[in-house]
Motif scaffolding. Structure first.
Motif, mmCIF file in Angstrom:
data_model
loop_
_atom_site.group_PDB
_atom_site.id
_atom_site.type_symbol
_atom_site.label_atom_id
_atom_site.label_comp_id
_atom_site.label_asym_id
_atom_site.label_seq_id
_atom_site.Cartn_x
_atom_site.Cartn_y
_atom_site.Cartn_z
ATOM 1 N N ALA A 30 0.831 -1.202 0.000
ATOM 2 C CA ALA A 30 0.000 0.000 0.000
ATOM 3 C C ALA A 30 0.870 1.259 0.000
ATOM 4 C CB ALA A 30 -0.936 -0.006 1.207
ATOM 5 N N GLU A 31 1.941 1.252 0.752
ATOM 6 C CA GLU A 31 2.850 2.408 0.779
ATOM 7 C C GLU A 31 3.546 2.585 -0.571
ATOM 8 O OE1 GLU A 31 5.338 1.377 4.076
ATOM 9 O OE2 GLU A 31 3.942 2.229 5.555
ATOM 10 N N ARG A 32 3.929 1.482 -1.194
ATOM 11 C CA ARG A 32 4.575 1.540 -2.500
ATOM 12 C C ARG A 32 3.625 2.114 -3.546
ATOM 13 N NH1 ARG A 32 5.155 -1.172 -7.211
ATOM 14 N NH2 ARG A 32 3.529 -2.664 -6.754
ATOM 15 N N VAL A 33 2.384 1.634 -3.565
ATOM 16 C CA VAL A 33 1.400 2.105 -4.537
ATOM 17 C C VAL A 33 1.076 3.581 -4.298
ATOM 18 C CG1 VAL A 33 -1.001 1.850 -5.293
ATOM 19 C CG2 VAL A 33 0.441 -0.164 -5.021
ATOM 20 N N ALA A 34 0.935 3.982 -3.040
ATOM 21 C CA ALA A 34 0.657 5.386 -2.732
ATOM 22 C C ALA A 34 1.782 6.284 -3.245
ATOM 23 C CB ALA A 34 0.462 5.572 -1.231
ATOM 24 N N ALA A 35 3.021 5.848 -3.100
ATOM 25 C CA ALA A 35 4.152 6.637 -3.607
ATOM 26 C C ALA A 35 4.128 6.718 -5.131
ATOM 27 C CB ALA A 35 5.474 6.029 -3.126
ATOM 28 N N ILE A 36 3.788 5.614 -5.784
ATOM 29 C CA ILE A 36 3.690 5.604 -7.252
ATOM 30 C C ILE A 36 2.601 6.562 -7.713
ATOM 31 C CG2 ILE A 36 3.004 4.200 -9.238
ATOM 32 C CD1 ILE A 36 4.423 1.832 -7.855
ATOM 33 N N ILE A 37 1.456 6.537 -7.037
ATOM 34 C CA ILE A 37 0.341 7.414 -7.403
ATOM 35 C C ILE A 37 0.732 8.877 -7.244
ATOM 36 C CG2 ILE A 37 -1.941 8.169 -6.626
ATOM 37 C CD1 ILE A 37 -2.595 5.210 -6.180
ATOM 38 N N THR A 38 1.400 9.212 -6.169
ATOM 39 C CA THR A 38 1.841 10.590 -5.940
ATOM 40 C C THR A 38 2.791 11.035 -7.045
ATOM 41 O OG1 THR A 38 1.593 10.304 -3.558
ATOM 42 C CG2 THR A 38 2.977 12.126 -4.306
ATOM 43 N N ARG A 39 3.753 10.163 -7.408
ATOM 44 C CA ARG A 39 4.680 10.502 -8.494
ATOM 45 C C ARG A 39 3.952 10.622 -9.823
ATOM 46 N NH1 ARG A 39 7.956 6.542 -6.049
ATOM 47 N NH2 ARG A 39 7.454 5.085 -7.719
ATOM 48 N N LYS A 40 3.001 9.726 -10.066
ATOM 49 C CA LYS A 40 2.256 9.728 -11.323
ATOM 50 C C LYS A 40 1.437 11.013 -11.471
ATOM 51 C CE LYS A 40 -0.484 6.480 -14.016
ATOM 52 N NZ LYS A 40 -1.172 5.193 -14.017
ATOM 53 N N GLU A 41 0.798 11.430 -10.386
ATOM 54 C CA GLU A 41 0.008 12.658 -10.426
ATOM 55 C C GLU A 41 0.898 13.867 -10.714
ATOM 56 O OE1 GLU A 41 -2.026 13.708 -6.754
ATOM 57 O OE2 GLU A 41 -3.751 14.259 -7.973
ATOM 58 N N ALA A 42 2.037 13.954 -10.054
ATOM 59 C CA ALA A 42 2.961 15.066 -10.281
ATOM 60 C C ALA A 42 3.511 15.023 -11.705
ATOM 61 C CB ALA A 42 4.101 15.020 -9.263
ATOM 62 N N ASP A 43 3.821 13.833 -12.200
ATOM 63 C CA ASP A 43 4.349 13.671 -13.550
ATOM 64 C C ASP A 43 3.322 14.104 -14.600
ATOM 65 O OD1 ASP A 43 6.363 12.769 -15.446
ATOM 66 O OD2 ASP A 43 4.980 11.116 -15.869
ATOM 67 N N MET A 44 2.074 13.726 -14.413
ATOM 68 C CA MET A 44 1.031 14.092 -15.371
ATOM 69 C C MET A 44 0.804 15.600 -15.397
ATOM 70 S SD MET A 44 0.187 11.591 -17.030
ATOM 71 C CE MET A 44 0.504 9.873 -17.012
ATOM 72 N N GLN A 45 0.846 16.237 -14.253
ATOM 73 C CA GLN A 45 0.699 17.690 -14.212
ATOM 74 C C GLN A 45 1.895 18.367 -14.867
ATOM 75 O OE1 GLN A 45 0.003 18.599 -10.089
ATOM 76 N NE2 GLN A 45 -2.103 17.855 -10.159
ATOM 77 N N ALA A 46 3.085 17.839 -14.619
ATOM 78 C CA ALA A 46 4.292 18.417 -15.217
ATOM 79 C C ALA A 46 4.296 18.256 -16.740
ATOM 80 C CB ALA A 46 5.541 17.772 -14.619
ATOM 81 N N ARG A 47 3.702 17.178 -17.235
ATOM 82 C CA ARG A 47 3.646 16.941 -18.679
ATOM 83 C C ARG A 47 2.522 17.713 -19.362
ATOM 84 N NH1 ARG A 47 4.782 10.728 -20.142
ATOM 85 N NH2 ARG A 47 6.667 10.449 -18.933
ATOM 86 N N GLY A 48 1.699 18.399 -18.588
ATOM 87 C CA GLY A 48 0.627 19.189 -19.174
ATOM 88 C C GLY A 48 -0.585 18.374 -19.570
ATOM 89 N N ARG A 49 -0.922 17.363 -18.795
ATOM 90 C CA ARG A 49 -2.100 16.551 -19.089
ATOM 91 C C ARG A 49 -3.338 17.196 -18.469
ATOM 92 N NH1 ARG A 49 -1.703 10.742 -20.275
ATOM 93 N NH2 ARG A 49 0.235 10.517 -21.414
ATOM 94 N N CYS A 50 -4.452 17.087 -19.168
ATOM 95 C CA CYS A 50 -5.739 17.569 -18.668
ATOM 96 C C CYS A 50 -6.169 16.685 -17.500
ATOM 97 C CB CYS A 50 -6.782 17.535 -19.790
ATOM 98 S SG CYS A 50 -8.443 17.983 -19.239
ATOM 99 N N VAL A 51 -6.641 17.280 -16.422
ATOM 100 C CA VAL A 51 -7.036 16.503 -15.254
ATOM 101 C C VAL A 51 -8.382 15.816 -15.450
ATOM 102 C CG1 VAL A 51 -5.683 17.863 -13.624
ATOM 103 C CG2 VAL A 51 -8.037 18.509 -14.108
ATOM 104 N N ARG A 52 -9.161 16.233 -16.444
ATOM 105 C CA ARG A 52 -10.468 15.599 -16.683
ATOM 106 C C ARG A 52 -10.385 14.457 -17.690
ATOM 107 N NH1 ARG A 52 -14.830 19.534 -18.300
ATOM 108 N NH2 ARG A 52 -15.976 17.593 -18.465
ATOM 109 N N CYS A 53 -9.787 14.699 -18.859
ATOM 110 C CA CYS A 53 -9.771 13.650 -19.894
ATOM 111 C C CYS A 53 -8.438 12.899 -19.958
ATOM 112 C CB CYS A 53 -10.101 14.243 -21.256
ATOM 113 S SG CYS A 53 -8.808 15.264 -21.978
#
Length: 118
Positions: A30-53
């Motif tokens: 659970a801790e590993r997955v939570a860390a991956i999710i946090t990195r993934k969210e930051a990465d998607m925002q940094a790449r300029g992905r739309c948060v809705r689609c």
């Protein structure tokens, strides 16, 4: 040679140890997955992905998604795996875009989502 009671006590001890070990493995996962999710969210925002689609802003499809209306009083609860979350090919985002007020998205492994879903 140990008696029946000692063997039973030892077996119960082993079962308890196995349960604790499995619990610890679950917590680590659970801790590993939570860390991956946090990195993934930051990465998607940094790449300029739309948060809705979840597409790149240059290919955002939000304007193409028509709102849905329903005759019945409905709510949608979407439970997606963390690997599908922020995947532009995932279809869950379409329902979120078409009925945003009626749809709630939960991500397996995202801190707090399992508790909110209950």
């Amino acid at each position: 040679m140990p008696g029946r009671k000692e063997r039973r006590d030892f077996q119960e001890y082993c079962r308890g140890y196995d349960l604790l070990q499995k619990r610890d493995e679950h917590i680590r996962e659970a801790e590993r997955v939570a860390a991956i999710i946090t990195r993934k969210e930051a990465d998607m925002q940094a790449r300029g992905r739309c948060v809705r689609c979840w597409h790149h802003h240059g290919r955002c499809i939000c304007e193409l998604i028509k709102p849905l209306t329903f005759k019945l009083d409905v709510r949608f609860y979407l439970y997606v795996h963390w690997r599908e979350w922020y995947s532009a090919g995932d279809d869950a985002k379409l329902l979120v875009g078409a009925a945003p007020d009626l749809t709630e998205l939960f991500v397996y492994g995202r801190p707090g989502d399992d508790e909110r879903l209950r």
